[in-house]
Each structure stands twice: as C-alpha cells, then as structure tokens.
Motif scaffolding. Sequence first.
Motif, PDB file in Angstrom:
ATOM      1  N   ARG A 201       8.297  10.301  -7.291  1.00 50.25           N
ATOM      2  CA  ARG A 201       8.512  11.325  -8.047  1.00 50.25           C
ATOM      3  C   ARG A 201       8.074  11.193  -9.424  1.00 50.25           C
ATOM      4  NH1 ARG A 201      13.385  14.935  -6.190  1.00 50.25           N
ATOM      5  NH2 ARG A 201      12.855  16.577  -7.998  1.00 50.25           N
ATOM      6  N   SER A 202       8.040   9.723 -10.315  1.00 50.14           N
ATOM      7  CA  SER A 202       7.572   9.720 -11.108  1.00 50.14           C
ATOM      8  C   SER A 202       5.739   9.178 -11.822  1.00 50.14           C
ATOM      9  CB  SER A 202       8.423   8.885 -11.821  1.00 50.14           C
ATOM     10  OG  SER A 202       9.575   8.677 -12.067  1.00 50.14           O
ATOM     11  N   LEU A 203       5.358   9.399 -10.439  1.00 51.22           N
ATOM     12  CA  LEU A 203       4.143   9.039 -10.754  1.00 51.22           C
ATOM     13  C   LEU A 203       2.993   9.952  -9.899  1.00 51.22           C
ATOM     14  CD1 LEU A 203       4.360   5.356  -7.896  1.00 51.22           C
ATOM     15  CD2 LEU A 203       4.220   5.771 -10.911  1.00 51.22           C
ATOM     16  N   PRO A 204       1.140  10.513 -10.484  1.00 47.53           N
ATOM     17  CA  PRO A 204       0.242  11.264 -10.328  1.00 47.53           C
ATOM     18  C   PRO A 204       0.354  10.987  -9.248  1.00 47.53           C
ATOM     19  CG  PRO A 204       0.287  10.336 -12.136  1.00 47.53           C
ATOM     20  CD  PRO A 204       1.171   9.322 -11.924  1.00 47.53           C
ATOM     21  N   PHE A 205      -0.228  12.010  -8.068  1.00 49.27           N
ATOM     22  CA  PHE A 205      -0.395  11.749  -6.887  1.00 49.27           C
ATOM     23  C   PHE A 205      -1.922  11.167  -6.749  1.00 49.27           C
ATOM     24  CE2 PHE A 205      -0.226  14.391  -2.199  1.00 49.27           C
ATOM     25  CZ  PHE A 205      -0.565  13.473  -2.254  1.00 49.27           C
ATOM     26  N   VAL A 206      -2.956  11.565  -7.756  1.00 48.97           N
ATOM     27  CA  VAL A 206      -4.062  11.261  -7.598  1.00 48.97           C
ATOM     28  C   VAL A 206      -3.952   9.920  -7.575  1.00 48.97           C
ATOM     29  CG1 VAL A 206      -6.473  11.656  -8.121  1.00 48.97           C
ATOM     30  CG2 VAL A 206      -5.267  13.494  -8.061  1.00 48.97           C
ATOM     31  N   MET A 207      -3.357   9.475  -8.798  1.00 47.55           N
ATOM     32  CA  MET A 207      -3.097   7.859  -9.296  1.00 47.55           C
ATOM     33  C   MET A 207      -2.718   6.824  -7.828  1.00 47.55           C
ATOM     34  SD  MET A 207      -1.112   5.894 -11.756  1.00 47.55           S
ATOM     35  CE  MET A 207      -0.483   5.449  -9.948  1.00 47.55           C
ATOM     36  N   VAL A 208      -1.916   7.349  -7.322  1.00 43.23           N
ATOM     37  CA  VAL A 208      -1.216   7.033  -6.305  1.00 43.23           C
ATOM     38  C   VAL A 208      -2.191   7.020  -5.321  1.00 43.23           C
ATOM     39  CG1 VAL A 208       0.490   6.886  -4.196  1.00 43.23           C
ATOM     40  CG2 VAL A 208       1.145   7.488  -6.785  1.00 43.23           C
ATOM     41  N   ILE A 209      -3.505   8.190  -5.251  1.00 45.43           N
ATOM     42  CA  ILE A 209      -4.299   7.965  -3.993  1.00 45.43           C
ATOM     43  C   ILE A 209      -5.541   6.831  -4.204  1.00 45.43           C
ATOM     44  CG2 ILE A 209      -6.187   8.959  -3.192  1.00 45.43           C
ATOM     45  CD1 ILE A 209      -4.259  12.147  -2.959  1.00 45.43           C
ATOM     46  N   LEU A 210      -5.833   7.521  -5.778  1.00 45.91           N
ATOM     47  CA  LEU A 210      -6.730   6.590  -5.976  1.00 45.91           C
ATOM     48  C   LEU A 210      -6.074   4.411  -5.491  1.00 45.91           C
ATOM     49  CD1 LEU A 210      -8.578   7.612  -9.056  1.00 45.91           C
ATOM     50  CD2 LEU A 210      -9.726   6.625  -7.044  1.00 45.91           C
ATOM     51  N   TRP A 211      -5.053   4.471  -5.937  1.00 48.75           N
ATOM     52  CA  TRP A 211      -4.430   2.914  -6.504  1.00 48.75           C
ATOM     53  C   TRP A 211      -4.330   2.321  -5.221  1.00 48.75           C
ATOM     54  CZ3 TRP A 211       0.465   0.691  -5.193  1.00 48.75           C
ATOM     55  CH2 TRP A 211       0.565  -0.083  -5.862  1.00 48.75           C
ATOM     56  N   VAL A 212      -3.849   3.356  -3.417  1.00 49.19           N
ATOM     57  CA  VAL A 212      -3.891   2.867  -2.389  1.00 49.19           C
ATOM     58  C   VAL A 212      -5.314   2.209  -1.593  1.00 49.19           C
ATOM     59  CG1 VAL A 212      -2.903   3.055  -0.457  1.00 49.19           C
ATOM     60  CG2 VAL A 212      -1.657   4.080  -1.625  1.00 49.19           C
ATOM     61  N   PHE A 213      -6.107   3.013  -2.168  1.00 54.17           N
ATOM     62  CA  PHE A 213      -7.739   3.527  -1.273  1.00 54.17           C
ATOM     63  C   PHE A 213      -8.389   1.753  -2.050  1.00 54.17           C
ATOM     64  CE2 PHE A 213     -11.690   4.393  -2.045  1.00 54.17           C
ATOM     65  CZ  PHE A 213     -12.481   4.004  -0.425  1.00 54.17           C
ATOM     66  N   ILE A 214      -7.694   1.360  -2.928  1.00 53.04           N
ATOM     67  CA  ILE A 214      -8.346   0.655  -4.071  1.00 53.04           C
ATOM     68  C   ILE A 214      -7.917  -1.207  -3.689  1.00 53.04           C
ATOM     69  CG2 ILE A 214      -8.896  -1.356  -6.079  1.00 53.04           C
ATOM     70  CD1 ILE A 214      -9.117   1.907  -7.066  1.00 53.04           C
TER      71      ILE A 214
END
Lengths: 221, 245
Positions: A65-78
């Motif tokens: 809940r403390s992380l921005p969603f788009v960042m997580v999307i990008l991060w998992v992808f990488i």
Amino acid sequence: MNLDFSFFTLNIISNFIIKGLLFSIKLTLVTLVCGLIIGTMIAMMRLSKFKILNYPALGYVVLIRSLPFVMVILWVFILIPLVIGKSIGSENSAYITYIVFESAFYSEIMRSGIQSVKKEQMQAGYAVGLTYFQSMRYIILPQAFRNMLPVILTQTIVLFQDTSLVYAIGAYDLLKGFEIVSKNFNRPVEAYLIAAVVYFIICFSLSYGVKLTQRKVQIAK
Amino acid sequence: MIEFKNVSKWYGNFQVLNNCTFSIQKGDVVVICGPSGSGKSTLVKTINALESIQQGEIIVDGIKLNDPQTNLPQLRARVGMVFQNFELFPHLNVIENLTLAQIKVLGRSKDQAITYGLKYLERVGLLSQKDKFPGQLSGGQQQRVAIARALSMDPIIMLFDEPTSALDPEMVGEVLDVIVKLAKEGMTMCVITHEMSFAKNLSKRVIFMDEGKIVEDCSKDKFFGNPDLLSARAKEFLSKILRNN
C-alpha cells in the motif's frame, strides 16, 4: 477545431479495440478471482492470533500500500527476466503484478468483512463441532463476502480503470488499442475521446450494478 | 457424566472462575443462576471448551477437555449449545442451519441429515418454516430453530445460556415450553436462566454462583423452599429477583 470520427469503423473496432478490451477484461477478472482468494488468506493470517502469521501479512499489506502501482508494474517487468533468465512477456508480467498488488487491497476488504461478522457466529460454528477452517469456510466467509460485496465490486471497477497502467510495459490493453488507432490515423483527440466514452460506459454501468447489489445486500440483512 | 474439579479461569488479572467443583449426572437438569458477571456464562462455555481454563480439570463423558490430545470439534459435536442471541447462520435457511454440521461433522448423508433435521423441526413445532431464512422468523422461532439445530446432533447434554433473555416477553413461553418438554423426556441439561418460576418448574437442582464461585449447589426444594438455610448472598439475590418477578 474540427472533429472527424469517420476513421472509427467496425473494421477498426474489430482489428484494434476488441483485442485490447478482451485483455483488459481478462486481466480484471483473473486479478479479481486470484486477488480475492489470496487476499482472503492474507486477511485470515492478519486476524490470526499467531504472530508468525500475523506479522508477515501485515508487512505485505503495509509494503504494497506504500508503493506506487506503476513503479511496481515496471519493476516486476524488469526484475523477473533478471531472476529467471528469460522474459515472460508484458501480459504475463501484468497478471503477476496485478495479482500481487490487488491481493493486498482485497485482503483489507476481506479483513473488515470478517470483522463485520459477530464473533459469536464463530462460537456457534465451534459449538456444533465445526473446526476453525470449516467455520470460516461455511459460516464466516460467506457472510463476510456478502457484507463486502459492494466494496469488492467498487474496488474491481477501480481495478478495471487501473488496467490502463500496463501502458508502462507496453501490454496491449483497451487504451493501447486506441493509442494505436490514434497514431495510425493521426487523430489522437478523437481516438482518446472515444476511449473515454468507452471507459465511462463500462464503469458507469458497473457502478450502477453495484448500487443494485448494495440494495439487495441491505434487504438480505 | 460431566465433572469439574477445582476449575479456575482468569481474564488477565481478573478471576472469572474460582475453584469450581461440581458434577452433572445423566438425566440431571441443573439450573445455574446468579448475578450478572458472576461467571455463569463462562462456566457453561467451559463445558464445551468455547472458553479455556487455566487450572483444574474438566471431564466430559470420560474425556479430559484440557488434554491436548482431545479432539475438541468431535467432543463439541456431542454437546448441544443454545446461545442467548440464537446465533443461527443468517446466510443459510432453516433446514440448512440444521443439516450443515450433521453433514460436515457427523458425516451423515444429505438425505439422512434432512430427515433428522425435519424430525427435530417438527418437535419444536416449526416444520412449516423449514425453507425460511432466520431473518424472516421471530425471535422465539429462531431460538426454537437453534434448539432443533443442537438436538439434531444427538447431543449427550444440552447447554442453555440464558435462552430467553433476548426475547420479547410474549415469546418467552414458547421457548420455555420446548425446554420443559425436553427435560421431561429425560434430556440431561444445564440451563442458565433468570426466569425463577421456570427454574422452579424445570430443575431438580440449582447452582448459585457469585464472583466466580459456586456458592450454592443444592436441590431445588432447598433453594426455593428454605431460604434460611442459604448463604446471605444467595438469599439477597433470591429476594431481589423474586420481588421483580
């Protein structure tokens, strides 16, 4: 400004839009089902009296809940290709990220749902000889789910809108379909206007559905 | 059949049960009374281990409750419990309320469970309500369904935790009638109640509790007939409650 919608034909819809719409719907439904199942398990862990279950679940929810969603999307992808050595594609990456992310939100909903059921119901389950898991499965969770149905559906509408965030990793969703059309015909204003209308119609009818279920839930209570 | 030996329980520093010792034989009908907060409800809930104890020993039908080997769900299935607020399962209809545990705990087939369920619904006079949901029934009807739910598990004892105190006055009678009928048929039971006339009718034995202790454990005749033989605390309670009735 001259608006020209003539480019938007049935042919365009079936070639570019439907594909994206289907992925958005699929991503929403898969995330809804898996997120609810995982979220319910996390909720049960959080309500457990055992610290060994309690703390990891709490940590997970607080972190997500403390992380921005788009960042997580990008991060998992990488990250995933780095860990397993090969790419799994943007769509599979999206499924994983959305389930991981939304589980935390569904778990919060299910947690308050479980807490909304009187604790004597659990005792009544125990009293007729049910085990903890049987009482949960047959008595507590059905009531929790019913009480929370409007909130679950509202969260799912937000989820549907958020599927558009897969633009960050280039997956082909509803918005991407419109983006391609806008580039092909060089009509971005019109294309995104139609996109807005489509999103509006879908989300508005879903919200209306939520209102109806809300009334039903209240009557059933 | 049920034996309590020096049972004590604490909530934090507060002692709810203080060295309670008593036993219930097959066929006994025991009324437990006492002021609120005296530990009656806790005492009854320890019989089916809904409340744990910290000291002493409870033996139900030869099985030690505080032995970690004891299969509590199996034991609870044989101890019927009726709650103050009915606690029917609101998302299930009446017959499903009665059959759920029969199927999941006793392993009866669905048809068998329904047969049992209908038999006990008939005994509490609610056969016609079998497809309704708890929310569509009156409080008295709900409590009678709750009694039928407990009976359909073939319990060796029935526990009643103030079965009528959440009911409107005009519905108390129908529930008490069912309980009295059960007692007359020889069901072993333990009833917490404030209805003293009912206690007089029903029981052979009265347990009076105060501040977590069993203060009186005597025959009904002594309890209601000879107040001079009772402890001061019981006498005071009795005179207060009889004045209110």
